[in-house]
Design a protein around this motif. Structure first.
Motif, PDB file in Angstrom:
ATOM      1  N   LEU A  87      42.164 -51.659  13.404  1.00 38.14           N
ATOM      2  CA  LEU A  87      40.766 -51.707  12.982  1.00 38.14           C
ATOM      3  C   LEU A  87      40.391 -50.409  12.280  1.00 38.14           C
ATOM      4  O   LEU A  87      40.917 -49.347  12.604  1.00 38.14           O
ATOM      5  CB  LEU A  87      39.845 -51.883  14.196  1.00 38.14           C
ATOM      6  N   GLN A 133      34.805 -50.516  11.974  1.00 37.14           N
ATOM      7  CA  GLN A 133      34.905 -51.743  12.786  1.00 37.14           C
ATOM      8  C   GLN A 133      34.876 -51.408  14.276  1.00 37.14           C
ATOM      9  O   GLN A 133      34.189 -52.061  15.059  1.00 37.14           O
ATOM     10  CB  GLN A 133      36.188 -52.506  12.440  1.00 37.14           C
ATOM     11  N   SER A 154      34.733 -56.140   3.924  1.00 36.08           N
ATOM     12  CA  SER A 154      34.766 -55.006   4.860  1.00 36.08           C
ATOM     13  C   SER A 154      35.349 -55.414   6.215  1.00 36.08           C
ATOM     14  O   SER A 154      35.602 -54.580   7.065  1.00 36.08           O
ATOM     15  CB  SER A 154      33.375 -54.407   5.032  1.00 36.08           C
ATOM     16  N   GLY A 155      35.566 -56.699   6.428  1.00 37.03           N
ATOM     17  CA  GLY A 155      36.223 -57.134   7.660  1.00 37.03           C
ATOM     18  C   GLY A 155      35.263 -57.454   8.783  1.00 37.03           C
ATOM     19  O   GLY A 155      35.424 -57.015   9.922  1.00 37.03           O
ATOM     20  N   PRO A 186      41.990 -50.046   4.594  1.00 29.87           N
ATOM     21  CA  PRO A 186      42.802 -49.224   3.690  1.00 29.87           C
ATOM     22  C   PRO A 186      43.633 -50.086   2.741  1.00 29.87           C
ATOM     23  O   PRO A 186      43.903 -51.247   3.019  1.00 29.87           O
ATOM     24  CB  PRO A 186      43.701 -48.429   4.641  1.00 29.87           C
TER      25      PRO A 186
HETATM   26  P1  ADP Z   1      34.037 -59.993   5.111  1.00 25.29           P
HETATM   27  O1  ADP Z   1      33.393 -58.783   5.712  1.00 25.29           O
HETATM   28  O2  ADP Z   1      33.740 -60.095   3.649  1.00 25.29           O
HETATM   29  O3  ADP Z   1      33.734 -61.252   5.864  1.00 25.29           O
HETATM   30  P2  ADP Z   1      36.711 -60.505   6.001  1.00 25.29           P
HETATM   31  O4  ADP Z   1      36.436 -60.449   7.432  1.00 25.29           O
HETATM   32  O5  ADP Z   1      36.889 -61.840   5.374  1.00 25.29           O
HETATM   33  O6  ADP Z   1      35.603 -59.720   5.194  1.00 25.29           O
HETATM   34  O7  ADP Z   1      37.946 -59.576   5.702  1.00 25.29           O
HETATM   35  C1  ADP Z   1      38.460 -59.449   4.414  1.00 25.29           C
HETATM   36  C2  ADP Z   1      39.977 -59.273   4.455  1.00 25.29           C
HETATM   37  O8  ADP Z   1      40.314 -58.011   4.998  1.00 25.29           O
HETATM   38  C3  ADP Z   1      40.645 -60.302   5.342  1.00 25.29           C
HETATM   39  O9  ADP Z   1      41.793 -60.748   4.695  1.00 25.29           O
HETATM   40  C4  ADP Z   1      40.995 -59.524   6.611  1.00 25.29           C
HETATM   41  O10 ADP Z   1      42.135 -60.023   7.225  1.00 25.29           O
HETATM   42  C5  ADP Z   1      41.236 -58.128   6.076  1.00 25.29           C
HETATM   43  N1  ADP Z   1      40.949 -57.065   7.043  1.00 25.29           N
HETATM   44  C6  ADP Z   1      39.878 -56.981   7.848  1.00 25.29           C
HETATM   45  N2  ADP Z   1      39.895 -55.848   8.582  1.00 25.29           N
HETATM   46  C7  ADP Z   1      41.035 -55.197   8.230  1.00 25.29           C
HETATM   47  C8  ADP Z   1      41.631 -53.956   8.641  1.00 25.29           C
HETATM   48  N3  ADP Z   1      41.064 -53.171   9.548  1.00 25.29           N
HETATM   49  N4  ADP Z   1      42.786 -53.604   8.050  1.00 25.29           N
HETATM   50  C9  ADP Z   1      43.359 -54.393   7.123  1.00 25.29           C
HETATM   51  N5  ADP Z   1      42.857 -55.565   6.691  1.00 25.29           N
HETATM   52  C10 ADP Z   1      41.699 -55.970   7.232  1.00 25.29           C
END
Ligand code: ADP
Ligand code: MG
Length: 706
Positions: free
Chosen positions: A277, A281, A308-309, A458
């Motif tokens: 994370l 996050q 942004s995840g 990242p």
């Molecule tokens: P949003 O905030 O737009 O809903 P998502 O949750 O769909 O974003 O995440 C976007 C992408 O980034 C997804 O493919 C997810 O798996 C990836 N992701 C989320 N958090 C991380 C992290 N800490 N490190 C790497 N990839 C991440």
């Protein structure tokens, strides 16, 4: 309506009762300026002031003077031009030079009322036409030297309209009404509402004094002090209200307690999390966890830019619910999004003993029946879906957390329906990807708890954004071809601009045909999606693109929210000048989701307003949603920012959330002080404040919580 009055009853008097108004003028005051009462007039603040004692000689006027007041005699008058160019021009002479006065409207009325040979005091904005100094639609009054020099204040000029001017209620004449009103008011009619210590700390005039001085200041410094005080008051009261709503909610709302971090959360966190994370996050997750552990209902807004995840934060929060014996739901605004969430979460949870299901409008009867049964019996832990989740037959055994993705598609009333799905309302987490500037968010959503993910995972490749004119369309299409050759896909988005859906559709169809000419079948396949399409056809076309059966998606803005096709690497936005900044940013967020380098191409014609140019420039300069949101706020003002529009919280009469940031910060700080030391406003020093807030209550719908 509240029956408590804070200000004297005289301020509630209908405006027609003010001396010099009467029924006719009252009518236009109501229509043109929404001035119904004495109070409304008092809150009609001047645009600027003029120094009555300062009359400029025409020979001394320089181009740098924006507004001037001159005294002179009308020499002659003529009507010139025709149709839209028709105007009345008068020559005014003051012994040192000549000036032209020009009217385009109300010509007959002016001709009748202005006399050749008469001396006038004239005030207006300077302009030049064919090298000649002009004042267009100036303020005029018959000049009497004694009167002009006699008053020891700066004369206010008010916002007015042509219709009002025609009834002798121009920007200057409105001042006469305000003068009458303020003369009739006494100190006790406008009692103080701020605690004395604030007046002292900021050297503010009293409320009564501030109203006097903002309208009829004795000097510029006195005006500035009055203005500052009234701005501060406006912001402080708003902050205090929001803070009080939040406190009340915290105090009285009972929420389920998620006391432990258990097996599911830990198992997933340590064994199945596909990535580390980000710090943002982790921080947000901690905020959410703490919030849900305290026995009061969480009502939290989670902001994070596209990509942004937020999803993983949602999932971990839902696992906390499961760990504590509760169910959780995730609601998305469209069927496509709900399905994508369901598929993504199922994949993440595949080795976990957690049962998840998808419920949408198109879930078949048999499957639906099974889901509802398992939900009611508590066998199902997580339910993902659309609005279908809100329907009455959907009954949880124990709903502990309701998450809403992309909140702007859901109304407040809909949110409330979720709460009713449990005897103790579930915790609510609203996730939004439309960034709102911090200052604004704290002001607009001050009643909600608020978390922000301000860091992208990242290794993301920034999207390259360029602006191209329509005449380069062929090159743009060639570029898309290259990307498709590499196995990528592209979006072409058309705006909804016309008054009628029919015209929009025609526009889209033309665009579709145009693109098809560049990308002929069977070498290329194109999907098209628009709002007027039957949902199942829309869904099919979407799915074909998702599965890479089609390489190009031609769509209107229905595509805006949340769709995830990581293989798409080009976003072309047609007539990009027609979109607002936040919408452009949302659209751009559809690409850059995979590991490939992505591009956004903003297509426009060559005729662009300055504001449109600014928007395109900022889009090309940054991918940072918060910077874009700040710029949007600057360009459009807070009233238009998506998601805050209905709140009504941001329509300040005097304060400007950007320019008056210093007062906003002060107001926030002071409101927090009051709420911390005297949350129920029981102390003597806050009694006027309390009384004032109570009197305001009910007059304004300021609670965003339903
Ligand atoms: P949003 O905030 O737009 O809903 P998502 O949750 O769909 O974003 O995440 C976007 C992408 O980034 C997804 O493919 C997810 O798996 C990836 N992701 C989320 N958090 C991380 C992290 N800490 N490190 C790497 N990839 C991440
Ligand atoms: Mg999302």
């Amino acid at each position: 309506m509240s029956s408590i009055n804070f200000d004297a009853p005289i301020l509630s008097s209908p405006i027609e009762y003010l001396k010099g108004v009467g029924p006719l003028r009252a009518d236009i005051l109501k229509k043109e300026l929404q001035i119904f009462t004495f109070r409304d007039l008092l809150d009609h603040f001047p645009l600027r002031h003029i120094d009555r004692t300062k009359i400029t000689q025409l020979a001394a006027v320089s181009p740098s003077m924006e507004y001037i007041q001159v005294a002179g005699t009308i020499q002659s008058m003529q009507v010139l031009g025709e149709n839209r160019g028709r105007r009345l021009v008068a020559q005014l002479k003051d012994g040192t030079g000549v000036l032209e006065l020009v009217w385009f409207q109300g010509i007959n009325w002016i001709q009748k009322n202005i006399q050749i040979g008469q001396a006038y005091l004239v005030y207006g904005k300077t302009g030049y036409f064919n090298g000649m100094l002009q004042l267009t639609h100036p303020e005029m009054e018959v000049y009497t030297p004694a009167k002009a020099g006699g008053k020891a204040f700066l004369e206010p000029i008010y916002p007015s309209t042509e219709k009002l001017k025609a009834k002798s209620l121009g920007g200057r004449q409105l001042g006469k009404l305000l003068f009458t009103l303020l003369e009739a008011l006494q100190e006790r009619d406008l009692p103080e509402n701020l605690p004395a210590r604030l007046l002292q700390e900021y050297q503010f005039p009293t409320r009564y004094e501030a109203y006097q001085q903002i309208h009829f200041p004795i000097s510029d410094p006195a005006y500035q002090r009055a203005l500052a005080r009234l701005k501060f008051e406006e912001l402080f009261i708003a902050q205090l209200r929001l803070g009080l709503i939040k406190l009340e909610r915290h105090r009285y709302s009972r929420g389920v307690v998620f006391s432990q971090v258990g097996e599911h959360f830990n198992n997933f966190y340590h064994n199945h999390l596909p990535f580390a994370l980000t710090n943002a996050q982790k921080r947000v997750l901690k905020e959410i966890r703490q919030d849900m552990a305290h026995g009061r209902q969480m009502n939290r807004l989670l902001q994070g830019d596209v990509g942004s995840g937020k999803t993983i934060v949602a999932l971990l929060s839902m696992l906390l619910a499961v760990d504590n014996g509760f169910q959780a739901s995730l609601m998305a605004p469209t069927e496509i999004l709900a399905t994508q969430h369901y598929q993504g979460l199922s994949a993440l949870l595949k080795e976990m003993p957690v049962k998840i299901a998808l419920l949408t409008g198109s879930t078949k009867a048999a499957a639906r029946k099974k889901i509802l049964k398992e939900l009611a019996e508590g066998e199902l832990h997580l339910l993902v879906g659309t609005h279908a989740l809100l329907e009455d037959p959907v009954q949880f055994r124990q709903l502990g957390l309701a998450i809403i993705d992309e909140q702007h598609r859901f109304g407040v009333a809909q949110r409330a329906r979720l709460w009713k799905k449990a005897s103790i309302p579930p915790h609510v987490l609203v996730m939004t990807a439309t960034p709102i500037p911090r200052t604004l968010a704290m002001t607009a959503y001050g009643d909600l708890d608020y978390s922000i993910i301000d860091e992208l995972p990242p290794g993301r490749q920034p999207i390259t954004t360029v602006h191209r004119f329509d005449y380069s369309r062929a090159q743009v299409m060639d570029f898309i071809k290259e990307e498709i050759q590499k196995g990528r896909q592209a979006y072409c988005i058309f705006p909804l601009i016309e008054e009628s859906e029919k015209l929009d559709l025609e526009n889209l169809m033309r665009g579709y045909e145009n693109i098809k000419a560049f990308f002929p079948e069977p070498k290329y396949w194109i999907s098209m999606v628009h709002g007027r399409m039957a949902p199942d056809i829309k869904e099919t076309n979407m799915q074909r693109f998702v599965q890479n059966d089609t390489q190009i998606m031609v769509a209107t803005t229905v595509i805006e929210v949340g769709v995830n096709v990581p293989n798409a690497s080009v976003m072309v936005i047609e007539s990009a000048e027609k979109f607002g900044l936040s919408q452009l940013h949302q659209l751009r967020g559809r690409v850059g989701r995979g590991s490939e380098k992505s591009f956004c191409i903003l297509l426009t014609g060559t005729q662009l307003t300055n504001e449109a140019r600014e928007r395109l420039k900022i889009m090309c300069a940054t991918n940072d949603g918060f910077r874009i949101a700040e710029k949007d706020l600057e360009l459009r003002g807070p009233g238009d920012i998506e998601g805050t529009r209905q709140s009504g919280m941001l329509n300040f009469k005097l304060a400007d959330l950007i320019k008056d940031k210093q007062w906003l910060d002060a107001a926030k700080y002071q409101a927090a002080q009051v709420l911390e030391t005297d949350p129920e406003l029981k102390r003597e020093e806050n009694s006027a404040l309390k009384f004032y807030l109570q009197a305001q209550k009910g007059k304004l719908a300021w609670s965003r919580i339903s």
